[in-house]
Design a protein around this motif. Structure first.
Motif, mmCIF file in Angstrom:
data_model
loop_
_atom_site.group_PDB
_atom_site.id
_atom_site.type_symbol
_atom_site.label_atom_id
_atom_site.label_comp_id
_atom_site.label_asym_id
_atom_site.label_seq_id
_atom_site.Cartn_x
_atom_site.Cartn_y
_atom_site.Cartn_z
ATOM 1 N N ARG A 179 18.367 40.165 -34.395
ATOM 2 C CA ARG A 179 19.241 41.332 -34.227
ATOM 3 C C ARG A 179 20.422 41.061 -33.300
ATOM 4 N N ASP A 180 20.132 40.407 -32.162
ATOM 5 C CA ASP A 180 21.157 40.265 -31.119
ATOM 6 C C ASP A 180 21.653 38.837 -30.911
ATOM 7 N N GLY A 181 20.889 37.855 -31.400
ATOM 8 C CA GLY A 181 21.220 36.469 -31.140
ATOM 9 C C GLY A 181 20.424 35.916 -29.974
ATOM 10 N N GLN A 182 20.128 34.636 -30.034
ATOM 11 C CA GLN A 182 19.319 34.026 -28.988
ATOM 12 C C GLN A 182 20.023 34.035 -27.633
ATOM 13 N N GLU A 183 21.321 33.788 -27.634
ATOM 14 C CA GLU A 183 22.042 33.622 -26.374
ATOM 15 C C GLU A 183 21.979 34.875 -25.503
ATOM 16 N N VAL A 184 22.088 36.044 -26.108
ATOM 17 C CA VAL A 184 22.154 37.275 -25.316
ATOM 18 C C VAL A 184 20.786 37.922 -25.119
ATOM 19 N N THR A 185 19.774 37.440 -25.817
ATOM 20 C CA THR A 185 18.444 38.014 -25.670
ATOM 21 C C THR A 185 17.817 37.544 -24.362
ATOM 22 N N SER A 186 17.338 38.467 -23.574
ATOM 23 C CA SER A 186 16.697 38.128 -22.301
ATOM 24 C C SER A 186 15.184 38.095 -22.470
ATOM 25 N N LEU A 187 14.523 37.352 -21.599
ATOM 26 C CA LEU A 187 13.067 37.326 -21.621
ATOM 27 C C LEU A 187 12.492 38.688 -21.257
ATOM 28 N N ALA A 188 13.203 39.438 -20.418
ATOM 29 C CA ALA A 188 12.752 40.786 -20.082
ATOM 30 C C ALA A 188 12.734 41.675 -21.316
ATOM 31 N N ALA A 189 13.736 41.518 -22.173
ATOM 32 C CA ALA A 189 13.765 42.297 -23.409
ATOM 33 C C ALA A 189 12.614 41.921 -24.330
ATOM 34 N N LEU A 207 3.978 36.315 -20.480
ATOM 35 C CA LEU A 207 4.981 35.508 -21.170
ATOM 36 C C LEU A 207 5.033 34.096 -20.593
ATOM 37 N N TYR A 208 5.098 33.993 -19.255
ATOM 38 C CA TYR A 208 5.248 32.677 -18.636
ATOM 39 C C TYR A 208 3.975 31.844 -18.739
ATOM 40 N N PHE A 209 2.852 32.472 -19.012
ATOM 41 C CA PHE A 209 1.641 31.713 -19.287
ATOM 42 C C PHE A 209 1.815 30.883 -20.551
ATOM 43 N N HIS A 210 2.520 31.450 -21.531
ATOM 44 C CA HIS A 210 2.697 30.772 -22.812
ATOM 45 C C HIS A 210 3.996 29.985 -22.901
ATOM 46 N N PHE A 211 5.076 30.497 -22.320
ATOM 47 C CA PHE A 211 6.399 29.888 -22.490
ATOM 48 C C PHE A 211 7.110 29.816 -21.149
ATOM 49 N N ALA A 212 7.468 28.615 -20.733
ATOM 50 C CA ALA A 212 8.116 28.444 -19.434
ATOM 51 C C ALA A 212 9.568 28.900 -19.461
ATOM 52 N N THR A 213 10.238 28.754 -20.605
ATOM 53 C CA THR A 213 11.658 29.077 -20.704
ATOM 54 C C THR A 213 11.935 29.768 -22.032
ATOM 55 N N LYS A 214 13.130 30.310 -22.144
ATOM 56 C CA LYS A 214 13.546 30.908 -23.417
ATOM 57 C C LYS A 214 13.661 29.841 -24.490
ATOM 58 N N ALA A 215 14.035 28.636 -24.105
ATOM 59 C CA ALA A 215 14.108 27.542 -25.079
ATOM 60 C C ALA A 215 12.732 27.237 -25.663
ATOM 61 N N ASP A 216 11.690 27.287 -24.820
ATOM 62 C CA ASP A 216 10.334 27.077 -25.320
ATOM 63 C C ASP A 216 9.940 28.178 -26.299
ATOM 64 N N LEU A 217 10.337 29.403 -26.013
ATOM 65 C CA LEU A 217 10.030 30.526 -26.899
ATOM 66 C C LEU A 217 10.778 30.375 -28.221
ATOM 67 N N ILE A 260 6.140 35.908 -30.019
ATOM 68 C CA ILE A 260 6.937 35.217 -31.042
ATOM 69 C C ILE A 260 7.584 36.223 -31.986
ATOM 70 N N GLU A 261 6.834 37.225 -32.424
ATOM 71 C CA GLU A 261 7.380 38.252 -33.317
ATOM 72 C C GLU A 261 8.505 39.024 -32.621
ATOM 73 N N ALA A 262 8.276 39.398 -31.361
ATOM 74 C CA ALA A 262 9.290 40.161 -30.630
ATOM 75 C C ALA A 262 10.548 39.334 -30.418
ATOM 76 N N ALA A 263 10.376 38.072 -30.037
ATOM 77 C CA ALA A 263 11.535 37.203 -29.831
ATOM 78 C C ALA A 263 12.309 37.009 -31.125
ATOM 79 N N ALA A 264 11.589 36.784 -32.222
ATOM 80 C CA ALA A 264 12.260 36.599 -33.504
ATOM 81 C C ALA A 264 13.071 37.834 -33.882
ATOM 82 N N ASP A 265 12.502 39.005 -33.667
ATOM 83 C CA ASP A 265 13.199 40.240 -34.003
ATOM 84 C C ASP A 265 14.471 40.400 -33.175
ATOM 85 N N LEU A 266 14.386 40.089 -31.887
ATOM 86 C CA LEU A 266 15.559 40.220 -31.022
ATOM 87 C C LEU A 266 16.579 39.120 -31.297
ATOM 88 N N PHE A 267 16.120 37.892 -31.551
ATOM 89 C CA PHE A 267 17.042 36.810 -31.903
ATOM 90 C C PHE A 267 17.787 37.170 -33.188
#
Length: 306
Positions: free
Chosen positions: A24-34, A46-56, A15-22
């Motif tokens: 900085r870069d925006g949700q649309e361009v942020t990849s799950l790999a990043a 990651l997929y154990f907790h979140f099935a999709t980027k929308a879930d994250l 969650i912290e990593a996703a928030a930081d990337l969202f």
């Protein structure tokens, strides 16, 4: 460390990593790999907790909502959604440990100082000291209580919120996701009416037609708007507002200004500098409260807010 503790830490790191990337870069361009790379966990974790980027993204929003409720003191509605329980989503292998150690990236910003905070405070260069792992700034609880009136409580809480937007990337990203339209719809109720149907009394403008605003629950802006309206409605009932001041109109001004600071602060962190909010309150207070009460108020926030 138990498996449950490990899973909780992994979920928080994602969650912290996703928030930081969202942020900085925006949700649309942020990849799950990043996200997995920044959180230093495996794709399986990651997929154990979140099935999709929308879930994250939803988890980021819900975590931000939980932190906003801590700032305002609003009751949490669904702890399972907001407190970061580490239950799997059913889409992965069922073992969070597969392929990753779930360790936290030391670069996460959490609830505390980050580079945006330093810019808002006029500090350039190295990152601020490592923040606490969880929870609101200590002043969040001190901004409430019987020792201060509703107006000072409102002033203090706006300062805690704006400081949180500067310091906490999860809170900031949650508001950005809310702004982008990812929030859940919120119910509405008449302006001046609280959750239990209370209608503002003293301080209201006679004959005022009720407006609408989002009820507490739902989006971050809905929670914030509802809390501001309820706080000023209580101030109006107690006679703490200047004669002729409508609690609903005053709340609309405060909500518009604070949301404006959030939007502008996303592009220029100097909008989240404390002196900007202090100047706003210095301008507003003469119109909001009568002179005797105004002299006791602190537009820069009371000691409880710092």
């Amino acid at each position: 460390m138990t498996r449950q503790e490990r899973a909780v830490r992994t979920r928080e790191a994602l969650i912290e990593a996703a928030a930081d990337l969202f942020d900085r870069d925006g949700q649309e361009v942020t990849s799950l790999a990043a996200v997995t790379a920044k959180a230093q966990v495996s794709a399986g974790a990651l997929y154990f907790h979140f099935a999709t980027k929308a879930d994250l993204a939803d988890a980021v929003t819900r975590t931000a909502l939980s932190r906003l409720r801590q700032i305002t003191g609003a009751p949490a509605t669904t702890p399972a959604d907001t407190n970061g329980h580490a239950t799997g989503n059913g889409s992965g292998s069922g073992n969070e440990n597969e392929g990753g150690d779930g360790s936290r990236n030391g670069g996460g910003s959490g609830w505390g100082g980050d580079t945006r905070t330093q810019a808002a405070r006029g500090v350039r260069g190295e990152h601020a000291a490592a923040p606490p792992a969880r929870g609101p700034a200590p002043a969040a609880g001190g901004a409430r209580g019987d020792r201060v009136g509703e107006v000072q409580q409102l002033i203090d809480t706006t300062h805690v919120l704006v400081r949180g937007l500067a310091d906490d990337v999860v809170l900031r990203a949650g508001f950005a996701l809310d702004r982008a339209g990812g929030q859940r719809p919120a119910r509405e109720r008449p302006v001046g009416e609280g959750p239990a149907g209370r209608v503002a009394g003293k301080g209201g403008t006679g004959g005022e037609r009720p407006g609408r605003w989002p009820e507490v629950g739902g989006s971050l802006r809905g929670v914030w708007s509802g809390w501001v309206h309820e706080t000023l409605a209580a101030a109006g009932t107690r006679g703490a507002l200047a004669p002729g001041v409508s609690p609903g109109d005053a709340a609309a001004v405060v909500v518009a200004a604070t949301v404006g600071f959030e939007v502008l602060g996303a592009q220029d962190p100097l909008w989240l500098a404390p002196h900007r909010l202090t100047r706003f309150w210095t301008l507003l207070l003469p119109a909001l409260v009568p002179p005797p009460a105004r002299e006791a108020l602190h537009p820069g926030g009371s000691p409880a807010a710092h």
